[in-house]
Design an enzyme around this catalytic site. Sequence first.
Site, PDB file in Angstrom:
ATOM      1  N   ASP A  12     -22.663   1.166  14.255  1.00 59.75           N
ATOM      2  CA  ASP A  12     -22.002   2.022  13.519  1.00 59.75           C
ATOM      3  C   ASP A  12     -21.810   2.426  11.447  1.00 59.75           C
ATOM      4  O   ASP A  12     -22.497   1.929  10.674  1.00 59.75           O
ATOM      5  CB  ASP A  12     -20.539   2.115  13.697  1.00 59.75           C
ATOM      6  N   GLY A  15     -22.492   9.164  11.287  1.00 63.99           N
ATOM      7  CA  GLY A  15     -22.873  10.053  11.221  1.00 63.99           C
ATOM      8  C   GLY A  15     -22.239  10.502   9.575  1.00 63.99           C
ATOM      9  O   GLY A  15     -22.156  11.115   8.414  1.00 63.99           O
ATOM     10  N   ARG A  25     -25.106  15.291  11.534  1.00 59.79           N
ATOM     11  CA  ARG A  25     -24.592  13.742  11.805  1.00 59.79           C
ATOM     12  C   ARG A  25     -26.415  13.573  12.872  1.00 59.79           C
ATOM     13  O   ARG A  25     -26.030  12.821  12.063  1.00 59.79           O
ATOM     14  CB  ARG A  25     -24.065  13.972  13.083  1.00 59.79           C
ATOM     15  N   ASN A  60     -18.419   7.782  24.981  1.00 64.49           N
ATOM     16  CA  ASN A  60     -19.676   8.599  23.421  1.00 64.49           C
ATOM     17  C   ASN A  60     -19.472   9.625  24.078  1.00 64.49           C
ATOM     18  O   ASN A  60     -20.014  11.060  23.643  1.00 64.49           O
ATOM     19  CB  ASN A  60     -20.890   8.026  23.332  1.00 64.49           C
ATOM     20  N   ARG A 178     -20.983  -5.764  12.505  1.00 63.32           N
ATOM     21  CA  ARG A 178     -20.730  -4.904  12.688  1.00 63.32           C
ATOM     22  C   ARG A 178     -20.871  -3.693  11.011  1.00 63.32           C
ATOM     23  O   ARG A 178     -20.564  -4.201  10.481  1.00 63.32           O
ATOM     24  CB  ARG A 178     -19.507  -3.926  13.451  1.00 63.32           C
TER      25      ARG A 178
HETATM   26  C1  FPP Z   1     -22.374   5.277  15.937  1.00 62.24           C
HETATM   27  O1  FPP Z   1     -22.561   5.821  15.047  1.00 62.24           O
HETATM   28  C2  FPP Z   1     -23.773   5.241  16.204  1.00 62.24           C
HETATM   29  C3  FPP Z   1     -24.212   5.859  17.529  1.00 62.24           C
HETATM   30  C4  FPP Z   1     -22.535   6.058  18.843  1.00 62.24           C
HETATM   31  C5  FPP Z   1     -24.653   6.033  17.355  1.00 62.24           C
HETATM   32  C6  FPP Z   1     -26.020   4.771  17.372  1.00 62.24           C
HETATM   33  C7  FPP Z   1     -27.351   5.455  17.855  1.00 62.24           C
HETATM   34  C8  FPP Z   1     -28.704   4.687  16.635  1.00 62.24           C
HETATM   35  C9  FPP Z   1     -28.257   4.153  15.400  1.00 62.24           C
HETATM   36  C10 FPP Z   1     -30.466   5.547  17.381  1.00 62.24           C
HETATM   37  C11 FPP Z   1     -29.501   4.705  18.608  1.00 62.24           C
HETATM   38  C12 FPP Z   1     -31.684   4.522  19.130  1.00 62.24           C
HETATM   39  C13 FPP Z   1     -31.878   5.210  19.821  1.00 62.24           C
HETATM   40  C14 FPP Z   1     -33.133   4.520  20.211  1.00 62.24           C
HETATM   41  C15 FPP Z   1     -31.618   5.600  21.170  1.00 62.24           C
HETATM   42  P1  FPP Z   1     -21.439   6.881  14.205  1.00 62.24           P
HETATM   43  O2  FPP Z   1     -22.261   8.237  14.733  1.00 62.24           O
HETATM   44  O3  FPP Z   1     -19.746   6.547  14.838  1.00 62.24           O
HETATM   45  O4  FPP Z   1     -21.301   6.858  13.466  1.00 62.24           O
HETATM   46  P2  FPP Z   1     -19.019   7.550  11.977  1.00 62.24           P
HETATM   47  O5  FPP Z   1     -18.693   6.267  12.591  1.00 62.24           O
HETATM   48  O6  FPP Z   1     -20.207   7.618  10.544  1.00 62.24           O
HETATM   49  O7  FPP Z   1     -19.013   8.642  12.420  1.00 62.24           O
END
Ligand code: FPP
Length: 236
Positions: A12, A15, A25, A60, A178
């Site tokens: 997490d 973004g 993002r 998501n 996490r």
């Molecule tokens: C959560 O951060 C992250 C995700 C929903 C996506 C995680 C994906 C990767 C690390 C890359 C994956 C790699 C492949 C091969 C597909 P968030 O976007 O919720 O962050 P935020 O809470 O700061 O908005």
Amino acid sequence: MNVPKHVAIIMDGNGRWATLRGKKRSEGHLEGSKTLEKLALHAVDMGVKVLSVYAFSTDNFKRSQEEVDYLMNLLVKYFNTKFEKINKKGIKVVVSGRKDNLREDVLKAIKDIEEKTKDNNVGILNICFNYGGQEEIIDGAIKLAKDINEGLDIKNFKREDFYKYLYHSLPPIDLLIRTGGEQRVSNFMLYQMSYSEFYFTNTYFPDFGKSEFNKALFNYENRDRRFGGINEQENK
Ligand code: FPP
């Protein structure tokens, strides 16, 4: 060192990592995917046998179409090009999650990477994609119901026996990490985490490199895991 056999990461903060730097993002996800590749290689060096990561949850899909498309494209690009080092290292890649709702090219990339790495045996990288923990339990229960219909005797069915009905029959999670500051499990591998140790950090996932991962491993080493029992040493 007492190394956790199965480590799972809720990746997490991509973004927020990007927003903090005035970037889009998607750039956070790209940076996160680089971190993931490094950690997958490093984890097996540290003796971890299974690394599970939450890359895309069934929920998501509620994000903007642009972000959903970006994550789908990233998976395809990564599986087709960037996972060579992971394959060479002897890591078997498996993808857990529902296959409905996924584009043809995404399904093909998943099939190809699983096929290409299927005989690797140094470690397992389990990428949870279009994944939900409750959905996994439901899917498993449906498979079990089919077996029961076909005559399976469940008189002595134990909780350990249910693992084979879960995606890829992976073992229980020893350590759940996490990143990104939140302290919740967000429908991640619910069945497998019943006795996991939890490690929460404020670090955003793109910055969660090898030394941060090692910190979590050292922290785990000092945990007293009793699995509902008592520690005989402490109670003497
Ligand atoms: C959560 O951060 C992250 C995700 C929903 C996506 C995680 C994906 C990767 C690390 C890359 C994956 C790699 C492949 C091969 C597909 P968030 O976007 O919720 O962050 P935020 O809470 O700061 O908005």
